[in-house]
Design a protein around this motif. Structure first.
Motif, short mmCIF file in Angstrom:
data_model
loop_
_atom_site.label_atom_id
_atom_site.label_comp_id
_atom_site.label_asym_id
_atom_site.label_seq_id
_atom_site.Cartn_x
_atom_site.Cartn_y
_atom_site.Cartn_z
N ARG A 326 12.70 46.70 56.97
CA ARG A 326 13.60 45.86 56.19
C ARG A 326 15.00 46.48 56.12
O ARG A 326 16.00 45.81 55.98
N LEU A 327 15.03 47.81 56.18
CA LEU A 327 16.31 48.51 56.05
C LEU A 327 17.08 48.51 57.37
O LEU A 327 18.29 48.30 57.39
N THR A 328 16.34 48.74 58.47
CA THR A 328 17.05 48.91 59.75
C THR A 328 17.71 47.61 60.22
O THR A 328 18.80 47.63 60.74
N GLY A 329 17.03 46.47 59.97
CA GLY A 329 17.62 45.19 60.40
C GLY A 329 19.00 45.00 59.79
O GLY A 329 20.01 44.91 60.50
N PRO A 330 19.09 45.00 58.45
CA PRO A 330 20.41 44.78 57.82
C PRO A 330 21.43 45.85 58.18
O PRO A 330 22.61 45.55 58.35
N MET A 331 20.96 47.11 58.34
CA MET A 331 21.94 48.16 58.68
C MET A 331 22.57 47.85 60.03
O MET A 331 23.77 48.02 60.23
N ALA A 332 21.73 47.40 60.97
CA ALA A 332 22.28 47.08 62.29
C ALA A 332 23.24 45.90 62.17
O ALA A 332 24.17 45.75 62.97
N GLN A 333 23.03 45.06 61.14
CA GLN A 333 23.93 43.90 60.98
C GLN A 333 25.27 44.26 60.37
O GLN A 333 26.17 43.44 60.31
N LEU A 334 25.38 45.51 59.92
CA LEU A 334 26.70 45.98 59.48
C LEU A 334 27.71 45.70 60.58
O LEU A 334 28.88 45.42 60.33
N ALA A 335 27.20 45.79 61.82
CA ALA A 335 28.07 45.54 62.97
C ALA A 335 28.71 44.18 62.87
O ALA A 335 29.92 44.02 63.05
N ASN A 336 27.89 43.16 62.55
CA ASN A 336 28.44 41.80 62.45
C ASN A 336 29.50 41.74 61.37
O ASN A 336 30.56 41.14 61.54
N ILE A 337 29.18 42.37 60.22
CA ILE A 337 30.11 42.27 59.10
C ILE A 337 31.45 42.90 59.45
O ILE A 337 32.51 42.32 59.21
N VAL A 338 31.36 44.07 60.08
CA VAL A 338 32.61 44.74 60.46
C VAL A 338 33.40 43.87 61.44
O VAL A 338 34.62 43.71 61.33
#
Ligand SMILES: Nc1ncnc2c1ncn2[C@@H]1O[C@H](COP(=O)(O)OP(=O)(O)OP(=O)(O)O)[C@@H](O)[C@H]1O
Length: 643
Positions: A326-338
């Motif tokens: 659950r943690l790794t998915g959203p962390m990788a999505q930090l990319a999208n946010i940036v």
């Protein structure tokens, strides 16, 4: 100079000096939609909080019901109220997970609706404000060819903010809630293994910080090239007739190809970097998942590996694996946010840049209302030069130099002179499309800069050489500016403008659509519709700028007749090339190279045998009798004209 350098404009300078654009836009426009934002935030936190329920409940159920390695407990629920029977615990867990899934879905829906109301509400206000701001800018801004650029800001850039205000804001909350919740749950479940899993976080943060720094200029460039492309396409479309008649399609295609190539290159520059960032983030988060799996698995099999100590139950291990995932998915999505953030920041800068361009021509705080205009006009020692838009005052060339003109109420004064002498500029200054550099223009004794702009402009009826009609019906175009006029008024105005006859001959009469810019009408017809519009406006002052140019003699006669009727009892300033149309004016002012060189009646000027007499001679076909100097001067003047 490259193709895109040609678009360097004053807008760019304001854009470059914008700091913290998104914060600024959020501060200015967020409060208007604050309730939607609040609802969005609350539902986001709750929706993403439900995500944590499933792994935690499954973990405790496995340990209590299946392996017997732990006691049954649910977060935030007192132990005494939980069942002790394993079957009851099993069904309670299933019910809780089911309720969390259902509640999560409903909250997600509410979150989506609220955040979109917020995002689109903000975008709507920004777009409307930016458009209103654009309308208030003076003509110098538009002279510097920024239409495509402005369209790109109003459309593409505002749309870009949606992704930020909806997706990026929503995802940031999701990531925040999940990261905080999962971190707490991991630390609570097994602090040692949690440190292994969370070891990836500083790496991810550092990598992201580097990425934001290198991608920002690439996004700025990308947005600029899109603006350039819009400008080029807009230019090509407005000049489509010229393109066709000069067979320059291939040349125009080549120009669009060039700017499109710039867009392509700028986009690829962004994407190449994004595509290196995303897999990088996924690699680091994947590595954290793998390390947790290997160390946690070994721990469950054969006791604590390496520096770890204590016990790890199967249930805890399952909780860890589910939570880490659950943690790794959203962390990788930090990319999208940036990515979204940087993209929106580049757009935010362009929007704020437009908002920051100063409005140079507007009402002063104590602007005078112009009621009951008599129509006395006075140009007092007027000097003016067009601003090139680059902010370089020294590069401004003087177009009018110490011009004095007086028109008494009801009089007709004509301005004549060779091409490029500054005649149209005299007209535009009266309307305050530009402000004089020196001297003053007065209406009824008031400096035009001191009176209310709307009053000034509505007291002047302006008919120019290039008539513009909006895509709509003839009636709508005549009514433009006097929207309360009824059909009878419209027909009366058209009759006075000698337009009624041809309008009736059209298939749908006054309801005939004129096409974009009025292309479905002839030049003379367009001109008469514009005159009808002015008749309906019933202004105290008439400003006619070559109103009969580009029409045949018969139409000129008709237009002239309607104009004479219109001008009969009003102050009229008329600019004309064809001297025959103004020979009856009360005074004729002759301009040459921005200066008044002669003035008087037609007869006076002919008797003076100066420039006017020469121009008259040319129009009467007496070229052979003109002095050599005049002919040499004429060729110099037309060479100089477009400065
Ligand atoms: N928007 C503008 N920006 C910069 N220079 C301009 C602009 N409009 C006109 N000029 C320049 O100002 C000078 C005077 O132009 P203006 O249109 O007033 O002349 P004119 O006497 O009306 O010419 P014509 O009889 O050909 O219409 C010209 O040298 C022209 O190139």
């Amino acid at each position: 100079m490259t193709e895109t350098d040609g678009f360097e404009t004053q807008l760019d300078a304001y854009r470059d000096s914008v700091s913290r654009p998104l914060y600024r836009l959020f501060r200015a426009y967020g409060p208007g939609e604050k309730w939607w934002l609040l609802l969005g935030l609350v539902t986001s936190v709750l929706a993403y909080g439900t995500v944590l329920v499933t792994p935690i409940v499954l973990g405790t159920t496995i340990d209590a019901v299946f392996t017997g390695e732990g006691t049954y407990a649910l977060p935030l629920v007192p132990r005494s109220s939980l069942p002790t029977d394993p079957t009851a615990q099993f069904w309670l867990s299933s019910a809780v997970v089911g309720a969390a899934l259902l509640g999560g879905a409903v909250l997600q829906w509410a979150r989506g609706v609220a955040m979109n109301y917020f995002a689109h509400g903000v975008m709507y206000t920004i777009r409307v404000d930016a458009y209103e701001k654009m309308q208030r800018l003076d003509m110098t801004f538009f002279d510097n060819k920024e239409t495509g650029e402005v369209m790109s800001i109003l459309n593409n850039d505002t749309n870009n903010l949606e992704v930020l205000f909806d997706n990026a804001l929503g995802d940031s909350i999701r990531i925040g809630v999940i990261v905080v919740g999962v971190t707490a749950a991991l630390l609570y479940t097994n602090a040692q293994l949690a440190l292994v899993t969370l070891g990836a976080v500083p790496l991810l943060v550092g990598f992201t910080w580097w990425f934001t720094r290198v991608i920002e200029p690439r996004y700025t460039r990308q947005r600029e090239t899109i603006g350039d492309l819009n400008t080029r396409i807009e230019n090509g479309l407005s000049g489509i007739e010229l393109v066709k008649t000069t067979s320059t399609e291939e040349y125009e295609n080549e120009r669009v190809r060039g700017v499109s190539r710039d867009v392509f290159d700028a986009e690829m520059d962004v994407l190449k970097l994004s595509y290196c960032y995303r897999p990088g983030m996924e690699l680091v988060t994947g590595a954290a998942l793998l390390a947790t799996f290997v160390l946690g698995g070994l721990w469950v099999f054969s006791g604590p590996p390496l520096f770890l100590s204590g016990e790890l139950t199967t249930g805890d291990f399952v909780v860890f694996m589910l939570l880490t995932q659950r943690l790794t998915g959203p962390m990788a999505q930090l990319a999208n946010i940036v990515d979204w953030y940087q993209n929106a920041k580049a757009s935010g800068k362009r929007i704020c840049g437009l908002m920051d361009v100063p409005v140079r021509i507007e009402d002063t705080p104590n602007a005078i209302a112009l009621d009951d205009v008599d129509g006395r006009l006075e140009y007092d020692d007027v000097t003016f030069g067009y601003d090139s838009g680059g902010g370089d005052a020294a590069a401004t060339e003087t177009v009018l130099d110490g011009v004095d003109i007086e028109v008494q109420p009801g009089e007709t004064v004509a301005i004549v002179g060779p091409t490029g002498a500054g005649k149209s500029t005299v007209a535009k200054l009266l309307l305050r499309l530009y402000d004089v550099s020196d001297g003053a223009i007065r209406v009824d004794g008031h400096d035009v800069r001191d009176v209310r702009l709307a009053d000034l402009r509505s007291s002047i009826g302006y008919v120019s050489q290039d008539t513009f009609l909006f895509d709509g019906t003839i009636a709508e175009n005549i009514r433009y500016g006097r929207f309360d006029a009824d059909r009878e008024d419209v027909v009366e105005a058209a009759e006075a403008a000698e337009a009624h006859g041809f309008i009736q001959g059209l298939s749908e009469g006054y309801d005939t659509r004129v096409g974009e810019r009025g292309v479905k009408l002839s030049g003379g017809q367009r001109q008469r519709v514009a005159i009808a519009r002015t008749v309906l406006q019933d202004p105290e002052i008439l400003l006619l700028d070559e109103a009969t140019s580009a029409v045949d003699t018969e139409t000129e006669y008709l237009i002239q007749r309607s104009l004479d009727r219109l001008a009969a009892d009003r102050t009229t300033l008329v600019i004309a090339h064809r001297l025959s149309t103004v020979k009856d004016a009360d005074t004729i002012v002759v301009l040459d190279d921005g200066r008044v060189v002669e003035r008087g009646t037609h007869e006076d000027l002919l008797a003076a045998d100066g420039l006017y007499a020469d121009l008259w001679g040319v129009q009467a076909g007496e070229i052979e009798s003109l002095p050599e100097e005049f002919l040499a001067g004429a060729s110099d003047r037309s060479a100089d004209a477009p400065r």
